[in-house]
Design a protein around this motif. Structure first.
Motif, PDB file in Angstrom:
ATOM      1  N   ASN A  79     -13.694   3.019  -3.781  1.00 28.54           N
ATOM      2  CA  ASN A  79     -13.374   2.524  -4.727  1.00 28.54           C
ATOM      3  C   ASN A  79     -11.932   2.745  -4.262  1.00 28.54           C
ATOM      4  O   ASN A  79     -10.997   2.124  -4.605  1.00 28.54           O
ATOM      5  CB  ASN A  79     -13.519   3.650  -5.762  1.00 28.54           C
ATOM      6  CG  ASN A  79     -13.927   2.779  -6.671  1.00 28.54           C
ATOM      7  OD1 ASN A  79     -15.131   1.926  -6.225  1.00 28.54           O
ATOM      8  ND2 ASN A  79     -15.311   3.897  -7.655  1.00 28.54           N
ATOM      9  N   GLN A  80     -11.023   3.642  -3.468  1.00 29.36           N
ATOM     10  CA  GLN A  80      -9.832   3.509  -2.761  1.00 29.36           C
ATOM     11  C   GLN A  80      -8.810   2.470  -2.143  1.00 29.36           C
ATOM     12  O   GLN A  80      -8.530   2.075  -2.114  1.00 29.36           O
ATOM     13  CB  GLN A  80     -10.160   5.077  -1.776  1.00 29.36           C
ATOM     14  CG  GLN A  80      -9.732   6.246  -2.073  1.00 29.36           C
ATOM     15  CD  GLN A  80      -9.277   7.083  -0.940  1.00 29.36           C
ATOM     16  OE1 GLN A  80      -9.078   7.298   0.668  1.00 29.36           O
ATOM     17  NE2 GLN A  80     -10.204   8.292  -1.281  1.00 29.36           N
ATOM     18  N   LYS A  81     -10.058   1.499  -1.618  1.00 27.53           N
ATOM     19  CA  LYS A  81      -9.857   0.616  -0.810  1.00 27.53           C
ATOM     20  C   LYS A  81      -9.471  -0.722  -1.704  1.00 27.53           C
ATOM     21  O   LYS A  81      -8.408  -1.749  -2.170  1.00 27.53           O
ATOM     22  CB  LYS A  81     -11.227  -0.251   0.028  1.00 27.53           C
ATOM     23  CG  LYS A  81     -11.165   0.163   0.894  1.00 27.53           C
ATOM     24  CD  LYS A  81     -12.962  -0.634   1.930  1.00 27.53           C
ATOM     25  CE  LYS A  81     -12.558   0.074   3.475  1.00 27.53           C
ATOM     26  NZ  LYS A  81     -13.550  -0.038   4.094  1.00 27.53           N
ATOM     27  N   GLU A  82     -10.859  -0.374  -3.042  1.00 30.62           N
ATOM     28  CA  GLU A  82     -10.275  -2.176  -4.236  1.00 30.62           C
ATOM     29  C   GLU A  82      -8.654  -1.424  -5.192  1.00 30.62           C
ATOM     30  O   GLU A  82      -7.994  -2.100  -5.275  1.00 30.62           O
ATOM     31  CB  GLU A  82     -11.346  -1.227  -5.581  1.00 30.62           C
ATOM     32  CG  GLU A  82     -11.375  -2.650  -6.184  1.00 30.62           C
ATOM     33  CD  GLU A  82     -12.418  -2.203  -7.388  1.00 30.62           C
ATOM     34  OE1 GLU A  82     -12.296  -2.820  -8.410  1.00 30.62           O
ATOM     35  OE2 GLU A  82     -12.737  -1.689  -7.123  1.00 30.62           O
ATOM     36  N   ALA A  83      -8.410  -0.166  -5.392  1.00 25.29           N
ATOM     37  CA  ALA A  83      -7.954   0.883  -5.918  1.00 25.29           C
ATOM     38  C   ALA A  83      -6.424  -0.044  -4.887  1.00 25.29           C
ATOM     39  O   ALA A  83      -5.055  -0.180  -5.479  1.00 25.29           O
ATOM     40  CB  ALA A  83      -7.145   2.093  -5.743  1.00 25.29           C
ATOM     41  N   GLU A  84      -6.421  -0.113  -3.555  1.00 19.01           N
ATOM     42  CA  GLU A  84      -4.971  -0.166  -2.968  1.00 19.01           C
ATOM     43  C   GLU A  84      -4.608  -1.625  -2.417  1.00 19.01           C
ATOM     44  O   GLU A  84      -3.402  -1.866  -2.773  1.00 19.01           O
ATOM     45  CB  GLU A  84      -5.008   0.731  -1.737  1.00 19.01           C
ATOM     46  CG  GLU A  84      -5.164   2.465  -1.895  1.00 19.01           C
ATOM     47  CD  GLU A  84      -5.666   2.561  -0.619  1.00 19.01           C
ATOM     48  OE1 GLU A  84      -5.764   1.965   0.604  1.00 19.01           O
ATOM     49  OE2 GLU A  84      -5.917   3.874  -0.055  1.00 19.01           O
ATOM     50  N   SER A  85      -5.944  -2.559  -2.495  1.00 17.04           N
ATOM     51  CA  SER A  85      -5.604  -4.453  -2.523  1.00 17.04           C
ATOM     52  C   SER A  85      -6.865  -4.509  -3.344  1.00 17.04           C
ATOM     53  O   SER A  85      -8.098  -4.829  -2.877  1.00 17.04           O
ATOM     54  CB  SER A  85      -5.348  -4.186  -0.968  1.00 17.04           C
ATOM     55  OG  SER A  85      -4.807  -3.475  -0.140  1.00 17.04           O
ATOM     56  N   PRO A  86      -7.006  -4.129  -4.210  1.00 20.58           N
ATOM     57  CA  PRO A  86      -7.796  -5.509  -5.027  1.00 20.58           C
ATOM     58  C   PRO A  86      -7.985  -6.620  -4.710  1.00 20.58           C
ATOM     59  O   PRO A  86      -9.422  -7.188  -5.582  1.00 20.58           O
ATOM     60  CB  PRO A  86      -6.865  -5.316  -6.375  1.00 20.58           C
ATOM     61  CG  PRO A  86      -5.878  -4.776  -6.580  1.00 20.58           C
ATOM     62  CD  PRO A  86      -5.577  -4.434  -5.156  1.00 20.58           C
ATOM     63  N   ASN A  87      -6.820  -7.740  -4.278  1.00 21.68           N
ATOM     64  CA  ASN A  87      -7.595  -9.089  -4.041  1.00 21.68           C
ATOM     65  C   ASN A  87      -8.292  -8.790  -2.436  1.00 21.68           C
ATOM     66  O   ASN A  87      -8.089 -10.188  -2.213  1.00 21.68           O
ATOM     67  CB  ASN A  87      -6.472  -9.477  -4.137  1.00 21.68           C
ATOM     68  CG  ASN A  87      -5.933  -9.501  -5.936  1.00 21.68           C
ATOM     69  OD1 ASN A  87      -6.863  -9.709  -6.467  1.00 21.68           O
ATOM     70  ND2 ASN A  87      -4.388  -9.469  -6.248  1.00 21.68           N
ATOM     71  N   ASP A  88      -7.676  -7.667  -1.949  1.00 25.25           N
ATOM     72  CA  ASP A  88      -8.422  -7.959  -0.675  1.00 25.25           C
ATOM     73  C   ASP A  88      -9.499  -7.274   0.218  1.00 25.25           C
ATOM     74  O   ASP A  88      -9.277  -6.552   1.310  1.00 25.25           O
ATOM     75  CB  ASP A  88      -7.203  -8.076   0.288  1.00 25.25           C
ATOM     76  CG  ASP A  88      -7.165  -8.240   1.716  1.00 25.25           C
ATOM     77  OD1 ASP A  88      -8.261  -9.579   2.106  1.00 25.25           O
ATOM     78  OD2 ASP A  88      -6.850  -7.949   2.762  1.00 25.25           O
ATOM     79  N   VAL A  89     -10.665  -7.095  -0.492  1.00 25.69           N
ATOM     80  CA  VAL A  89     -11.444  -6.405  -0.455  1.00 25.69           C
ATOM     81  C   VAL A  89     -12.820  -7.497  -0.393  1.00 25.69           C
ATOM     82  O   VAL A  89     -12.905  -7.750  -1.268  1.00 25.69           O
ATOM     83  CB  VAL A  89     -11.832  -5.461  -1.245  1.00 25.69           C
ATOM     84  CG1 VAL A  89     -10.891  -4.045  -1.092  1.00 25.69           C
ATOM     85  CG2 VAL A  89     -11.990  -5.891  -2.907  1.00 25.69           C
ATOM     86  N   LYS A  90     -13.303  -7.282   0.632  1.00 26.79           N
ATOM     87  CA  LYS A  90     -14.861  -7.797   1.195  1.00 26.79           C
ATOM     88  C   LYS A  90     -16.413  -7.060   0.093  1.00 26.79           C
ATOM     89  O   LYS A  90     -16.956  -7.787  -0.188  1.00 26.79           O
ATOM     90  CB  LYS A  90     -14.937  -8.017   2.183  1.00 26.79           C
ATOM     91  CG  LYS A  90     -13.944  -8.417   3.052  1.00 26.79           C
ATOM     92  CD  LYS A  90     -14.259  -9.743   3.355  1.00 26.79           C
ATOM     93  CE  LYS A  90     -13.629 -10.968   4.309  1.00 26.79           C
ATOM     94  NZ  LYS A  90     -11.977 -10.870   3.930  1.00 26.79           N
ATOM     95  N   SER A  91     -15.943  -5.563  -0.393  1.00 28.45           N
ATOM     96  CA  SER A  91     -17.672  -5.461  -0.900  1.00 28.45           C
ATOM     97  C   SER A  91     -16.388  -4.658  -2.616  1.00 28.45           C
ATOM     98  O   SER A  91     -15.434  -4.522  -2.726  1.00 28.45           O
ATOM     99  CB  SER A  91     -17.641  -4.784  -0.613  1.00 28.45           C
ATOM    100  OG  SER A  91     -17.162  -3.451   0.244  1.00 28.45           O
ATOM    101  N   VAL A  92     -16.477  -4.836  -3.619  1.00 26.83           N
ATOM    102  CA  VAL A  92     -16.807  -3.753  -4.518  1.00 26.83           C
ATOM    103  C   VAL A  92     -17.866  -2.383  -5.459  1.00 26.83           C
ATOM    104  O   VAL A  92     -19.011  -3.306  -4.962  1.00 26.83           O
ATOM    105  CB  VAL A  92     -16.417  -4.434  -6.126  1.00 26.83           C
ATOM    106  CG1 VAL A  92     -16.073  -3.618  -7.369  1.00 26.83           C
ATOM    107  CG2 VAL A  92     -15.562  -5.379  -5.523  1.00 26.83           C
TER     108      VAL A  92
END
Length: 638
Positions: A79-92
């Motif tokens: 979830n760190q990736k989503e928190a840092e770049s919510p509009n630029d992740v390939k997965s949630v």
């Protein structure tokens, strides 16, 4: 899993006390949302899948494969990736009921381009690898519907003992540590469902009688701390289970679509409903429950019973005194009514609903079918409430979603969230998860393509709701794809009323092979209809090749040329050298089965009887490279 509100969970006594408050406020919230959003138009097709995974740790020295209670740790990192770049992740990534589970979805929805069908499998592979990279050697992420030895002794790593007298579930098989610890909703649901029901949940699934299974199969639970409740609830010749984890600890595959407006969403909700049993049978993959071969192939009845919070009165076992309704189904089951005007004539099952709620909705200018649907959902009490969420504004949605999201049905009609760009949506919920990303992608693409065909050709797949219920029961039977016949509509190009056809003449009994592949002069077949639709579209070569491979898998499953996952698992167990023809799946069988499944999903173990010969040789491209190419083509940036 549904709404994940944050806060402090209330006791069951306080939750029960506030049940009417939640219902009343939830209806007001729905009325406000409906009138604010009913005229919303022009939303484009967006869709996405949800894949649930379980984590296993292989102990090669001792030939054991316990479940690894590591989901919370993985989520903290993912979830760190989503928190840092919510509009630029390939997965949630999101939590699920069990601590050994995790749910992954695409980082953003797929769109209306046919090229997007070429991204689905690549994204699933990306998700699997992204999560797998965080695991230690010997720890594996599996897409497996039900863990074969759930509830058998110590079956987790780390291991825990049950506490039947003090745990949330009071289970003699499942310790509370199996429940996901990172969100209070899950343990709260477990406790409150049991307390509302007035006793432990009771799941009884027929056992598969092999040549050396006892003539009358009865188990003794006295050594497990049973106070007599479990022994009394267990039926002869059945596999007995007593906790929410046996159902909500299963993994599934779901697809959600955005419609262009509310009417299209209602049409899709209806037209996909008769397909739910067909897809359940085709994806059947859970023939083992609590270490025993079952005489069914699917999870559906298990999960339905695992969250059945109806009291004895509501189940019709005692006269109504403290409750308002006798309710025929669990809150996890197939839908009870169609929502579009075309579907009304096929609503042949009495729809239990709250008459006061229905009247309030009708007075708010909400049509009969939608008012009836909402009033039916709202016969249920809230079973999870947080102190911070008790008092809300009429423009909020949490009280409505509290009830909506704990009606776990085959289809879900989803209202646009407040202050969001998301439109009216429909969720398709019956599918069991498959072993490989290829199979999961195949079923997702198949269902999404069907929605396009239904809308483009204005197809009518409706049959009476009572027949859908019959089909749901058949779909779970052992080898249903090969051995059962299902009610299905014959003339799907007319409404029936237009040509004066009697209701009972509009549908007939068909095999799944006939439904999927066609039956001469009776039914064209769903895949031929999809191919007819595709023939008029501009499809690039790579996407066309991928789609055809997916459709071939489903054609061959339907025809019996390929096994369902459930049939393959059952065959594996019965052919295992340590199996004693007594229905018991021991530790060694479980270990070898999961090792083989891991090999199949990573491409090192060929399994042509399950997925066909075309998948034996895997592409040598790295997943990031495949993802980049797929997105490049879909976005027309190559």
């Amino acid at each position: 899993m549904g709404l994940l509100s944050e806060g402090s969970p209330l006791s069951w006594e306080k939750t029960k006390e506030l049940a009417d408050h939640v219902r009343k406020q939830g209806i007001i919230q729905f009325i406000n949302m409906y009138h604010r959003l009913k005229d919303r138009q022009g939303d484009i097709l967006k869709w996405g899948d949800e894949v649930e995974y379980m984590i296993v740790k292989f102990d090669d020295e001792n030939k054991k494969a316990p479940l690894l209670l590591k989901g919370n740790q993985l989520l903290e990192i993912l979830n760190q990736k989503e928190a840092e770049s919510p509009n630029d992740v390939k997965s949630v990534w999101r939590p699920e009921y069990a601590a050994y589970m995790i749910e992954g979805t695409p980082g953003k929805p797929f769109g209306g381009l046919l090229a997007h069908f070429n991204i689905v499998e690549a994204n699933m592979k990306y998700r699997r690898e992204e999560c797998q990279q965080l695991l230690e050697p010997g720890e594996q992420l599996l897409t497996l519907t039900s863990y074969p030895r759930l509830g058998c002794g110590v079956f987790t790593e780390p291991g825990y003992v049950t506490k039947p007298q003090s745990s949330a579930s009071r289970s003699i098989f499942i310790p509370d540590e199996v429940i996901f610890p990172g969100h209070p909703r899950f343990k709260t649901l477990t406790r409150n469902i049991r307390m509302r029901r007035g006793e432990k949940v009771a799941i009884n699934i027929p056992v598969f009688k092999d040549s050396k299974t006892a003539d009358t199969f009865v188990e003794d639970f006295s050594q497990l701390g049973d106070d007599g409740e479990s022994q009394k609830a267990a039926l002869p010749d059945h596999i007995y289970m007593d906790a929410m984890a046996f159902g909500m600890g299963c993994c599934c595959l779901q697809v959600t679509f955005q419609a262009c407006n509310i009417d299209e969403a209602r049409t899709l909700y209806d037209q996909l409903t008769p397909l739910c049993p067909i897809l359940l049978a085709l994806t059947a993959s859970s023939p083992i429950q609590r270490g025993l071969l079952a005489d069914v192939d699917c999870r559906w009845s298990v999960i339905s019973a695992s969250v059945d919070c109806r009291t004895a009165e509501e189940r019709g076992l005692a006269p109504l005194k403290n409750n308002k309704f006798v309710i025929p189904k669990s809150r996890y089951d197939s839908i009870d009514s169609y929502l579009s005007p075309e579907g009304d004539v096929y609503n042949d099952v009495p729809i239990i609903h709250d008459e006061n709620v229905y009247k309030q909705l009708r007075e708010a200018n909400i049509d009969h079918l939608l008012a009836q649907h909402i009033a039916h959902l709202f016969i249920r009490d809230t079973v999870s409430l947080f102190s911070e969420k008790v008092h809300q504004e009429p423009t909020d949605s949490d009280h409505f979603e509290n009830i909506q999201s704990t009606n776990w049905q085959t289809m879900r009609f989803k209202v646009p969230p407040p202050n969001s760009t998301i439109g009216w949506r429909v969720e398709f919920r019956p599918c069991e998860v498959q072993i490989t990303d290829f199979e999961n992608a195949a079923f997702v693409v198949f269902v999404v393509l069907l929605t396009r065909v239904i809308l483009s050709y204005k197809l009518n797949l409706l049959i009476p709701i009572s027949k859908v219920d019959e089909n749901m029961a058949k779909a779970q039977k052992r080898s249903a794809v090969r051995e059962e016949v299902f009610w299905f509509r014959k003339d799907i190009t007319t409404s029936g009323q237009q040509n004066g056809t009697k209701l009972e003449d509009q549908y007939g009994a068909m095999t799944i092979n006939q439904i999927i592949n066609g039956k001469d002069d009776v039914f064209p077949g769903l895949i031929p209809l999809i191919n007819s639709y595709l023939s008029g579209m501009d499809v690039d070569a790579d996407t066309h090749c991928s789609i055809q491979q997916y459709l071939k898998l489903i054609q061959r499953r339907a025809s019996g040329q390929l096994l369902t996952t459930a049939s393959w698992i059952r065959q594996f167990v019965r052919q295992h050298p340590s199996y004693k023809q007594d229905s018991v799946v021991n530790e060694e069988i479980n270990y070898d089965l999961l090792k083989t499944i891991d090999g199949i999903q990573n491409g090192t173990v060929p399994c042509p009887e399950l997925i066909g010969p075309s998948l034996v040789s895997k592409t040598q491209e790295t997943i990031p490279t495949a993802m980049k190419k797929a997105y490049c083509k879909a976005d027309n940036k190559c």
